[in-house]
Design an enzyme around this catalytic site. Structure first.
Site, PDB file in Angstrom:
ATOM      1  N   ASP A  59       2.419  -2.876 -28.791  1.00 55.35           N
ATOM      2  CA  ASP A  59       3.230  -3.748 -27.935  1.00 55.35           C
ATOM      3  C   ASP A  59       3.780  -4.961 -28.685  1.00 55.35           C
ATOM      4  O   ASP A  59       3.627  -6.105 -28.246  1.00 55.35           O
ATOM      5  CB  ASP A  59       2.413  -4.230 -26.729  1.00 55.35           C
ATOM      6  CG  ASP A  59       1.824  -3.088 -25.931  1.00 55.35           C
ATOM      7  OD1 ASP A  59       2.459  -2.036 -25.855  1.00 55.35           O
ATOM      8  OD2 ASP A  59       0.711  -3.249 -25.390  1.00 55.35           O
ATOM      9  N   GLU A 229       8.936  -0.445 -17.906  1.00 51.71           N
ATOM     10  CA  GLU A 229       8.074  -1.584 -18.243  1.00 51.71           C
ATOM     11  C   GLU A 229       8.534  -2.197 -19.565  1.00 51.71           C
ATOM     12  O   GLU A 229       9.513  -1.763 -20.172  1.00 51.71           O
ATOM     13  CB  GLU A 229       6.618  -1.133 -18.344  1.00 51.71           C
ATOM     14  CG  GLU A 229       6.391  -0.045 -19.369  1.00 51.71           C
ATOM     15  CD  GLU A 229       5.025   0.622 -19.258  1.00 51.71           C
ATOM     16  OE1 GLU A 229       4.283   0.323 -18.299  1.00 51.71           O
ATOM     17  OE2 GLU A 229       4.700   1.452 -20.125  1.00 51.71           O
TER      18      GLU A 229
END
Length: 555
Positions: A59, A229
């Site tokens: 991420d 997302e």
């Protein structure tokens, strides 16, 4: 004399009880790691190598301040958390801190290893760094700040909205937070989510104005897209662009893009989405990169655009133990849309460097083949060492060239904090060694190396006591609530014991050395219990020293 005997017996019993209750300690005087990448890639001087951060660094979020670049990764329930990196060239990164460095910042008690700190976003405005983030199963979304990216970072400012993956978009002196939330309707299927935007008053530390849904479901709601997302907003020419991940973080992961003339939409998807994915490529291709997505763009001081993103390097289909890694590719613009990689194009392991000043090679490089050794000679641990959840009080000390661990909770006890300190396994082919001094006083007391994927999937290799006799043993836990003894052998714990784990993709071997010489306890151990596909979750394997004494409880 006879009259005093009961008192003596009582005193001795009390001393024995006190000794049993006092947690054992173990001393480790070195830790070394030697890793090799499975893909043998020749990198020219004009090129860089992917991944730019190998091992469990998922991420990635990147930002630029002047000529410096900063990057942060997810850390879930590991502590310290949110590792911060700095670079001059977008290629060579050096860790400078951890944004979550104090137990008081987040309550990680009871959190599973793949809960807690998800998908941070880093930005900078008016002399201050901002990280906006989610603590899953904690208190939700929050902002922390720092004047120096190396820290210290502030305590969280909690934000009152549902969902995950917030990021900040700065426009002039205003800030807007965009994130994944539930759609403004009853979800039509599992994984139906939406992207929302709302103004953030950064001076007051609170959300203001209306919250607006800007994407429902994903690129095409009729096809039931899942898990939209990781959103980020940027401004380019006359449009606002929204990039986001879609398809879940496995092999169907992708990056998609939308654009709008207005910050609050409507956002129109790019007709040729996705702009990045590895799905559709042959599963049996050599040295595959999979699961690419969760990108963030950054513009260099030269005006070029680049994207950091996560991907994985399995050693066999859907088999990897080292977690999701950080990759880098250039972004090009054509017909008003950004492009990262053409469909069905493998992510390159080597490609041309950004047009930026060269940076000296980091002291501890984090990509390609590398080795390091820690003799625990400093006053504090290197910032790459992490544990499981956050201890209320320290369980380790440094001194006289060694690391001493004092027993706490057992590995697998989700309500506790084990006396475990590890570093990320960053290669599928690696040799990991430590030297430990430990004489177990009670059955079950143990000290050595642990390789941990989560609270239900890990292994322990080291010294313990079984039926009153000291042994070197291998225990494994494979999606289970209890350990299984794999094998053991007698050992003399009166002196230091050197423990070595050799891992070659899905196979491990375990060596130990005492005054009597070097032996192999077990070779050809099936270590696929440490893979994400088998263990579940979002993290990678972390390996390091561990001690536990069942007679002392968790204090």
């Amino acid at each position: 004399m006879t009259r005093s005997l009961p008192r003596i017996v009582t005193t001795l019993a009390a001393l024995m009880l006190a000794q049993a209750a006092e947690a054992q300690t173990a001393r480790f005087d070195r830790f070394s790691y030697d890793g090799r990448s499975q893909e043998r890639v020749v990198v020219a001087p004009s090129q860089y190598r992917n991944p730019i951060l190998s091992g469990y660094y998922p991420d990635p979020s990147v930002t630029r301040v002047g000529d410096d670049y900063y990057l942060v990764n997810s850390s879930f329930a590991h502590f310290p958390g949110l590792p911060i990196f700095k670079s001059k060239d977008l290629v060579s990164w050096v860790q400078i801190g951890n944004a979550i460095s104090r137990p008081s910042q987040l309550d990680l008690a009871g959190r599973g290893l793949s809960q807690a700190v998800f998908a941070p976003d880093i930005s900078w405005h008016a002399g201050v760094f901002y990280i906006v983030n989610t603590c899953v199963q904690c208190k939700g979304n929050f902002v922390i700040t720092a004047k120096d990216a190396a820290g210290p970072w502030s305590d969280p400012i909690w934000l009152p909205f549902e969902g995950i993956d917030p990021s900040i978009y700065w426009e002039g002196d205003k800030a807007y937070i965009v994130n994944n939330r539930a759609p403004d309707e009853t979800p039509r299927y599992d994984g139906h989510r939406a992207i929302w935007v709302q103004e953030y008053d950064w001076r007051a530390g609170k959300m203001v104005g209306p919250s607006t849904q800007i994407v429902n479901g994903g690129v095409d709601l009729a096809t039931k897209p899942v898990w939209i997302e990781g959103p980020h907003l940027i401004r380019h020419d006359d449009f606002y662009y929204l990039i986001a991940a879609e398809g879940g973080t496995g092999d169907n992961h992708s990056e998609v893009v939308f654009r709008s003339k207005s910050l609050t939409g409507p956002f129109v998807p790019y007709p040729e989405n996705p702009i990045l994915t590895q799905r559709g490529l042959a599963a049996d291709r050599a040295n595959p990169v999979t699961s690419a997505g969760h990108a963030k763009f950054v513009q260099t001081q030269n005006g070029d655009w680049w994207a950091t993103f996560l991907a994985t390097r399995p050693y066999a289909p859907e088999r990897y133990a080292i977690g999701r890694e950080t990759f880098l590719l250039p972004v090009t613009w054509s017909d008003g849309w950004p492009h990262i990689l053409a469909p069905k194009t493998p992510i390159p392991f080597a490609t041309t460097k950004p047009r930026l000043p060269a940076q000296p090679r980091p002291t501890t490089p984090v990509t390609g083949d590398f080795a390091y050794s820690d003799a625990f000679a400093g006053k504090s641990l290197a910032m790459q060492w992490i544990g499981i959840r956050a201890p209320a009080t320290p369980f380790h000390t440094l001194g006289a060239g060694g690391l001493t661990l004092r027993s706490r909770a057992a590995l697998g006890d989700r309500q506790g904090v084990p006396a475990f300190l590890g570093r990320r396994q960053q290669h599928h082919i690696a040799t990991i060694t430590t030297r430990v001094t430990f004489a177990p006083r009670t059955d079950g007391a143990r000290a050595g190396l642990a390789a941990v994927q989560n609270d239900e999937s890990f292994l322990f290799f080291g010294i313990t006591r079984i039926a009153g006799k000291p042994v070197v043993a291998l225990y494994a836990r494979d999606k289970a609530q209890a350990d299984t003894l794999v094998t053991s052998a007698p050992v003399d714990p009166s002196g230091p014991v050197t423990l070595t784990i050799r891992t070659d993709k899905g196979v491990m071997a375990f060596d130990y050395q005492t005054r009597a010489g070097r032996r192999t306890l077990l070779s050809n151990f099936d270590a696929t219990l440490l893979t994400t596909a088998r263990a579940g979750g979002f993290v990678g394997t972390v390996v390091g020293p561990y001690v536990y004494d069942p007679a002392a409880g968790t204090s």
